[in-house]
Design a protein around this motif. Structure first.
Motif, PDB file in Angstrom:
ATOM      1  N   GLU A  99       0.658  -0.891  -0.198  1.00 37.90           N
ATOM      2  CA  GLU A  99       0.055  -0.030   0.271  1.00 37.90           C
ATOM      3  C   GLU A  99       1.103   0.799  -0.095  1.00 37.90           C
ATOM      4  N   VAL A 136      -0.267  10.343  -5.720  1.00 35.81           N
ATOM      5  CA  VAL A 136      -0.370   9.013  -6.065  1.00 35.81           C
ATOM      6  C   VAL A 136      -0.385   8.264  -5.423  1.00 35.81           C
ATOM      7  N   SER A 137      -1.816   7.281  -5.145  1.00 33.51           N
ATOM      8  CA  SER A 137      -2.046   6.783  -4.229  1.00 33.51           C
ATOM      9  C   SER A 137      -2.195   4.973  -4.665  1.00 33.51           C
ATOM     10  N   ILE A 138      -1.656   3.535  -4.806  1.00 30.85           N
ATOM     11  CA  ILE A 138      -1.958   2.831  -5.240  1.00 30.85           C
ATOM     12  C   ILE A 138      -1.995   1.185  -4.130  1.00 30.85           C
ATOM     13  N   VAL A 197      -1.688  -3.023  -3.904  1.00 29.57           N
ATOM     14  CA  VAL A 197      -1.611  -4.453  -4.901  1.00 29.57           C
ATOM     15  C   VAL A 197      -1.739  -5.290  -3.174  1.00 29.57           C
ATOM     16  N   ILE A 213      -1.610  -5.642 -11.423  1.00 31.43           N
ATOM     17  CA  ILE A 213      -2.757  -4.205 -11.547  1.00 31.43           C
ATOM     18  C   ILE A 213      -1.049  -3.668 -12.408  1.00 31.43           C
ATOM     19  N   ILE A 267      -0.091   0.206 -14.494  1.00 30.90           N
ATOM     20  CA  ILE A 267       0.111   1.571 -14.742  1.00 30.90           C
ATOM     21  C   ILE A 267       0.015   1.740 -16.208  1.00 30.90           C
ATOM     22  N   LYS A 291       4.939   6.568 -14.678  1.00 31.35           N
ATOM     23  CA  LYS A 291       5.100   5.624 -14.691  1.00 31.35           C
ATOM     24  C   LYS A 291       6.636   4.639 -14.698  1.00 31.35           C
ATOM     25  N   ILE A 309       3.108  -6.192 -10.707  1.00 26.39           N
ATOM     26  CA  ILE A 309       3.157  -4.570 -11.041  1.00 26.39           C
ATOM     27  C   ILE A 309       3.065  -4.700 -11.810  1.00 26.39           C
ATOM     28  N   TYR A 369      -4.017   1.294 -13.433  1.00 26.47           N
ATOM     29  CA  TYR A 369      -4.187   2.693 -12.591  1.00 26.47           C
ATOM     30  C   TYR A 369      -3.846   3.300 -14.261  1.00 26.47           C
ATOM     31  N   VAL A 423      -2.912  10.086 -10.865  1.00 26.06           N
ATOM     32  CA  VAL A 423      -4.051   8.651 -11.144  1.00 26.06           C
ATOM     33  C   VAL A 423      -5.142   9.287 -11.673  1.00 26.06           C
ATOM     34  N   SER A 440      -8.781   4.832 -12.091  1.00 29.47           N
ATOM     35  CA  SER A 440      -8.836   3.211 -11.279  1.00 29.47           C
ATOM     36  C   SER A 440      -9.612   2.181 -11.164  1.00 29.47           C
TER      37      SER A 440
END
Lengths: 294, 234
Positions: B3, B20-22, B24, B30, B32, B40, B188, B205, B212, B215
């Protein structure tokens, strides 16, 4: 024939191996960390002084084996100093421009000179060559001091060992990998900072052991630090900036040319080292072995 | 399992990644997505401590890893394949693969070379070839094989299809799908190739100018065709 070919060739080879032994640690550290260590000569000098102190402590004549052991101890002492230098000076230098390393290591050179004056004083000292190495060998009319033969043998053996380690062992391959792409090495799990510490300690160890080995050939004084600096940087640069094979070949080329030059123009000894260096850089600015790391 | 965010990443004064929050989950894949220059690569490098200055939390299995260096993150099970592949030219294919042995997690063991050649048959015949002797496609497969060797829990791939022949792209996709199914590998993937990203992942995303802009799952993405037109079409 002897006077004009073999003798200068022999003397040139001797000087080349002196320069090579002096330069290995410098080359290693520059090849991997890209830090040009101006203080290298200072730590070579400390190695020589440490060896000198041990010889004086042990007293009397030393055998060849004892002399090798003493040089190794000098190497270990200087290697430990390298551990401190890496933490305090080299590690922060990794994060800034290369030019800063020149200033920082030049300051370090001055510190080593000051330290040597404080510990050992400013007077000149010398150490006798071990008995077995004190003589000379005649091949026909060619006069070869045993000590010079010994240094040539040690130089060639050191080169062969380093070359073997670099080309054929896992450690050597890792050294070349970290040298060529430290970023990726880190991504693949290599602890690059610790590896750099190891390289600096090894480089300083080589400086210290060279100080011990070359001691009988030198007058000990706080000026010793700068005695081989020009030749060392010459060999490093002409060799291709940071590879052992290039440094070895460049040392031989420059010193042999200089030896013949000094014979022909004896009123300007050493001049031909610079002429050879200038010519080499004009003809091959990328160095003898270009692009290779280590 | 990971996270991160909100993250800001910088190169010098350039503010590349902005808030940016991602996240998995274990075993999830996921993507990008975004055009060239949207950030990226910077995002992936930032997650791996590989260059940009990073501000913001990065949590791996609950632990903050934002202060760890790249090799420590690798040793926690993150395998990174950079877009320029970074194959060691002086090492053989086998030696390149074994380099990631340094990233094996404590108590684990790496794959055997034979297993790796089982996953990537193309490399078997090239085992003793030096890195610089390989084609771009072979180097890409090798870069992935090298990362896989250490048995990472999570693989970060930066545009693995760029400049690669379609037949090799298909093969890479098959391998990644198979590895995700067989060993629960988390993925990722930074990509521009929508077909490839869709084949290998379940969620995406979409990035534009370091932010972002979308998403969600692939069906959700497909439900808004204007996204693709606006942020991916050239």
């Amino acid at each position: 024939m002897v006077d004009y070919v073999l003798s200068p060739l022999f003397n040139g080879l001797f000087m080349a191996m002196v320069v090579f032994l002096f330069t290995t640690g410098l080359t290693l550290i520059f090849g991997i960390l890209r830090v040009l260590n101006f203080a290298h000569g200072g730590f070579f000098m400390i190695g020589a002084y440490v060896a000198f102190s041990i010889v004086r402590l042990v007293g009397g004549e030393t055998s060849v084996l004892a002399y090798l052991a003493i040089s190794t101890v000098a190497g270990i002492v200087v290697g430990l100093l390298g551990l401190v230098v890496e933490r305090v000076i080299f590690r922060p230098l990794q994060k800034v421009d290369e030019a800063y390393s020149l200033i920082a290591t030049y300051a370090l050179l001055l510190i080593t000179e000051g330290a040597v004056k404080a510990v050992w004083g400013v007077s000149f000292h010398s150490v006798a060559t071990p008995d077995l190495l004190g003589g000379a060998v005649f091949a026909g009319d060619l006069f070869m001091p045993t000590y010079a033969i010994f240094i040539i043998a040690i130089g060639v053996a050191s080169y062969a060992l380093l070359e073997w380690v670099l080309q054929h062992t896992d450690t050597g391959k890792l050294m070349k990998s970290v040298a060529s792409d430290p970023w990726m090495a880190g991504m693949l799990g290599v602890n690059v900072p610790r590896f750099y510490t190891f390289i600096v300690v090894l480089g300083f160890f080589l400086a210290g052991i060279a100080g011990g080995l070359l001691l009988p050939n030198q007058t000990l004084s706080p000026n010793l630090a700068s005695t081989f600096v020009i030749q060392a940087f010459g060999a490093l640069i002409v060799g291709g900036m940071g590879n052992i094979r290039g440094t070895f070949l460049a040392a031989i080329m420059l010193c042999v040319i200089d030896s013949f030059g000094s014979l022909l123009f004896s009123e300007v000894p050493g001049l031909f080292f610079y002429i050879a260096m200038t010519a080499a850089l004009l003809l091959r600015p990328q160095g003898l072995i270009a692009g290779a790391r280590l | 399992m990971l996270e991160a965010g909100p993250l800001d990443m910088f190169y010098g004064d350039s503010h590349i990644i902005q808030g940016v929050s991602i996240a998995v989950r274990e075993g999830e894949g996921i993507a990008i997505l975004g055009r060239n220059g949207v950030g990226k690569s910077t995002l992936l490098k930032g997650l791996m401590a590989g260059g940009p200055q990073v501000r913001g939390p990065i949590r791996h299995e609950g632990a903050e890893i934002g202060r760890l260096s790249n090799f420590e993150r690798a040793r926690r099970g993150f395998g990174f394949v950079p877009e320029d592949r970074r194959i060691y030219p002086h090492l053989t294919v086998a030696e390149n693969i074994a380099m990631s042995g340094h990233a094996v997690r404590a108590g684990a063991s790496p794959h055997t070379l034979d297993e790796i050649y089982g996953f990537f048959p193309m490399l078997r015949g090239l085992s003793n070839r030096l890195g610089f002797e390989l084609s771009g496609g072979q180097q890409q497969v090798l870069a992935i094989a090298r990362a896989v060797y250490a048995r990472p829990a999570c693989l970060l791939l930066d545009e693995p299809t760029e400049g690669i022949a379609p037949v090799i792209v298909e093969e890479i996709a098959e391998r990644l799908i198979e590895m995700r199914r067989a060993s629960g590998l988390t993925l990722i993937l930074a990509e521009q190739n929508v077909w490839f990203a869709r084949a290998c992942t379940t969620r995406l995303y979409l990035l534009d100018s370091g932010r972002v802009v979308f998403s969600g799952s692939w069906p959700e993405f497909d439900a808004q065709p204007e996204l693709s037109a606006r942020y991916l079409a050239v």
